[in-house]
Design an enzyme around this catalytic site. Structure first.
Site, PDB file in Angstrom:
ATOM      1  N   ARG A  53      60.882  60.536  17.593  1.00  0.00           N
ATOM      2  CA  ARG A  53      60.745  59.074  17.613  1.00  0.00           C
ATOM      3  C   ARG A  53      61.827  58.434  18.479  1.00  0.00           C
ATOM      4  NH1 ARG A  53      60.623  56.561  11.904  1.00  0.00           N
ATOM      5  NH2 ARG A  53      60.251  54.670  13.084  1.00  0.00           N
ATOM      6  N   GLN A  66      63.006  44.650   9.974  1.00  0.00           N
ATOM      7  CA  GLN A  66      62.670  45.877   9.257  1.00  0.00           C
ATOM      8  C   GLN A  66      62.592  47.039  10.238  1.00  0.00           C
ATOM      9  OE1 GLN A  66      59.259  44.822   6.323  1.00  0.00           O
ATOM     10  NE2 GLN A  66      59.267  43.205   7.857  1.00  0.00           N
ATOM     11  N   ASP A  98      64.389  50.446  15.532  1.00  0.00           N
ATOM     12  CA  ASP A  98      64.360  50.937  16.906  1.00  0.00           C
ATOM     13  C   ASP A  98      65.464  50.420  17.823  1.00  0.00           C
ATOM     14  OD1 ASP A  98      63.427  48.312  17.595  1.00  0.00           O
ATOM     15  OD2 ASP A  98      61.348  48.938  17.303  1.00  0.00           O
ATOM     16  N   HIS A 118      66.285  47.931   7.090  1.00  0.00           N
ATOM     17  CA  HIS A 118      65.794  49.308   6.937  1.00  0.00           C
ATOM     18  C   HIS A 118      66.622  50.306   7.748  1.00  0.00           C
ATOM     19  CE1 HIS A 118      61.521  47.901   5.533  1.00  0.00           C
ATOM     20  NE2 HIS A 118      62.463  47.674   4.638  1.00  0.00           N
ATOM     21  N   THR A 174      54.892  41.489  11.017  1.00  0.00           N
ATOM     22  CA  THR A 174      55.006  42.269   9.783  1.00  0.00           C
ATOM     23  C   THR A 174      53.841  41.965   8.858  1.00  0.00           C
ATOM     24  OG1 THR A 174      56.349  42.787   7.833  1.00  0.00           O
ATOM     25  CG2 THR A 174      56.629  40.594   8.766  1.00  0.00           C
ATOM     26  N   ASN A 195      51.234  36.925  13.746  1.00  0.00           N
ATOM     27  CA  ASN A 195      50.761  38.285  13.460  1.00  0.00           C
ATOM     28  C   ASN A 195      49.359  38.476  14.020  1.00  0.00           C
ATOM     29  OD1 ASN A 195      52.043  40.543  11.786  1.00  0.00           O
ATOM     30  ND2 ASN A 195      49.917  40.658  11.137  1.00  0.00           N
TER      31      ASN A 195
HETATM   32  P1  NAD Z   1      54.125  46.511   8.951  1.00  0.00           P
HETATM   33  O1  NAD Z   1      53.610  46.776   7.603  1.00  0.00           O
HETATM   34  O2  NAD Z   1      55.254  45.560   9.070  1.00  0.00           O
HETATM   35  O3  NAD Z   1      52.854  46.030   9.834  1.00  0.00           O
HETATM   36  C1  NAD Z   1      52.855  45.685  11.189  1.00  0.00           C
HETATM   37  C2  NAD Z   1      52.078  44.353  11.348  1.00  0.00           C
HETATM   38  O4  NAD Z   1      52.160  43.948  12.708  1.00  0.00           O
HETATM   39  C3  NAD Z   1      50.584  44.429  11.003  1.00  0.00           C
HETATM   40  O5  NAD Z   1      50.260  43.335  10.158  1.00  0.00           O
HETATM   41  C4  NAD Z   1      49.874  44.259  12.368  1.00  0.00           C
HETATM   42  O6  NAD Z   1      48.699  43.501  12.260  1.00  0.00           O
HETATM   43  C5  NAD Z   1      50.901  43.496  13.168  1.00  0.00           C
HETATM   44  N1  NAD Z   1      50.876  43.736  14.595  1.00  0.00           N
HETATM   45  C6  NAD Z   1      50.654  44.907  15.265  1.00  0.00           C
HETATM   46  N2  NAD Z   1      50.822  44.732  16.581  1.00  0.00           N
HETATM   47  C7  NAD Z   1      51.152  43.418  16.761  1.00  0.00           C
HETATM   48  C8  NAD Z   1      51.462  42.619  17.909  1.00  0.00           C
HETATM   49  N3  NAD Z   1      51.478  43.123  19.142  1.00  0.00           N
HETATM   50  N4  NAD Z   1      51.763  41.310  17.708  1.00  0.00           N
HETATM   51  C9  NAD Z   1      51.744  40.779  16.456  1.00  0.00           C
HETATM   52  N5  NAD Z   1      51.468  41.488  15.354  1.00  0.00           N
HETATM   53  C10 NAD Z   1      51.174  42.791  15.505  1.00  0.00           C
HETATM   54  O7  NAD Z   1      54.577  47.790   9.711  1.00  0.00           O
HETATM   55  P2  NAD Z   1      54.375  49.336   9.449  1.00  0.00           P
HETATM   56  O8  NAD Z   1      54.131  49.942  10.751  1.00  0.00           O
HETATM   57  O9  NAD Z   1      53.428  49.604   8.360  1.00  0.00           O
HETATM   58  O10 NAD Z   1      55.843  49.782   9.028  1.00  0.00           O
HETATM   59  C11 NAD Z   1      56.336  49.812   7.733  1.00  0.00           C
HETATM   60  C12 NAD Z   1      57.856  49.947   7.840  1.00  0.00           C
HETATM   61  O11 NAD Z   1      58.160  51.112   8.622  1.00  0.00           O
HETATM   62  C13 NAD Z   1      58.497  48.811   8.595  1.00  0.00           C
HETATM   63  O12 NAD Z   1      58.894  47.808   7.724  1.00  0.00           O
HETATM   64  C14 NAD Z   1      59.653  49.516   9.320  1.00  0.00           C
HETATM   65  O13 NAD Z   1      60.774  49.617   8.489  1.00  0.00           O
HETATM   66  C15 NAD Z   1      59.181  50.895   9.581  1.00  0.00           C
HETATM   67  N6  NAD Z   1      58.738  51.065  10.983  1.00  0.00           N
HETATM   68  C16 NAD Z   1      59.577  50.672  11.995  1.00  0.00           C
HETATM   69  C17 NAD Z   1      59.184  50.787  13.322  1.00  0.00           C
HETATM   70  C18 NAD Z   1      60.127  50.338  14.413  1.00  0.00           C
HETATM   71  O14 NAD Z   1      61.339  50.332  14.213  1.00  0.00           O
HETATM   72  N7  NAD Z   1      59.595  49.931  15.575  1.00  0.00           N
HETATM   73  C19 NAD Z   1      57.920  51.301  13.620  1.00  0.00           C
HETATM   74  C20 NAD Z   1      57.079  51.709  12.570  1.00  0.00           C
HETATM   75  C21 NAD Z   1      57.514  51.567  11.260  1.00  0.00           C
END
Ligand code: NAD
Ligand code: ZN
Length: 239
Positions: free
Chosen positions: A69, A100, A103, A118, A187, A212
């Protein structure tokens, strides 16, 4: 007035602003969310790897995934959504970004006052003592070991089932409580307690703006709900 205009007006009028971001804001940088397409690695679900149990059972496997990752994240660039949030910070006299995400893309986009509830994928910390260090390794060469106590190091992130870092969380609550507006971007607001910050903002009488791609459990309750890409909408409401 359109939702975008309303959001822009609320943000422009606020001196104290907090922002809550999730994986969605980094999706346009090519970093998959966990729940969306592309969230899988080999045939594992993140819920099977991002847990203390998985690390206890198979630390090599968990480290291999995190190092992979890091490699993907290291190749990615912050996008227009991250940059808009950094711009908002430069304008608001009092500003806190609560993310949250692990990255580090907000840092790279220029955000400064960040609370990473996180944790941070670029930190490795001891699974036993308080030792931690910045770690940019993107090639797996085995489980790293603590130089102080020889216990295995672990990624500096919060896993499913773990509690959030206390001081960071207290700061986040204080910031949201003291803000006139909470902007929520990318989120699903399904992961508690982070999602509870939205309830806190509402009960404190703050305005709430949601950006979102999909509707969430909060879409009907926020002051303004905008459906679309962070990289397109955030620059418009910060402009
Ligand atoms: P999440 O539950 O916060 O969901 C992501 C949300 O973003 C969804 O509702 C989706 O509809 C929306 N979305 C997707 N692309 C978008 C865009 N381009 N513009 C606006 N909205 C958009 O996230 P998750 O992936 O289920 O992750 C759960 C936890 O895992 C996170 O809280 C985090 O701690 C961790 N995580 C972090 C990263 C990172 O650091 N980039 C990536 C994946 C997961
Ligand atoms: Zn140690």
């Amino acid at each position: 007035m359109s939702g975008i205009d309303r959001a822009r007006e609320i943000l422009a009028a606020a001196d104290r602003v907090s922002v809550l971001t999730g994986a969605g804001i980094s999706a346009e940088s090519g970093i998959p969310t966990f729940r969306g397409a592309g969230g899988l690695w080999r045939n594992f679900r993140p819920e099977e790897l991002a847990t203390p149990e998985a690390f206890a059972r198979d630390p090599e496997l968990v480290w291999e995934w995190y190092v992979w990752r890091r490699g993907r994240i290291g190749e990615a660039q912050p996008n227009a959504g991250h940059r808009a949030i950094a711009e908002l910070e430069r304008r608001a006299p009092v500003f806190t970004l609560i993310t949250q995400n692990v990255d580090g893309l907000h840092d790279r986009a220029g955000s400064r006052n960040i609370r990473k509830v996180h944790g941070d994928i670029w930190i490795s910390r001891c699974s036993r003592c308080a030792y931690q260090r910045r770690d940019t390794a993107t090639v797996f060469t085995g489980v790293p070991v603590c130089p102080e106590c020889s216990a295995p190091l672990r990624p500096g992130v919060v896993w499913f089932g773990e509690s959030l870092p206390r001081a960071v969380w207290d700061d986040a609550e204080r910031a949201v409580h003291g803000s006139q507006v909470l902007l929520i971007a990318g989120t699903s607001a399904q992961v508690y307690p982070a999602a509870g910050l939205i309830d806190l903002a509402r009960s404190a009488g703050s305005s709430t703006i949601e950006v979102n791609l999909d509707g969430t459990a909060y879409s009907g309750a926020v002051t303004v709900s905008l459906r679309g890409l962070c990289g397109e909408l955030l620059p418009q409401i910060v402009a």
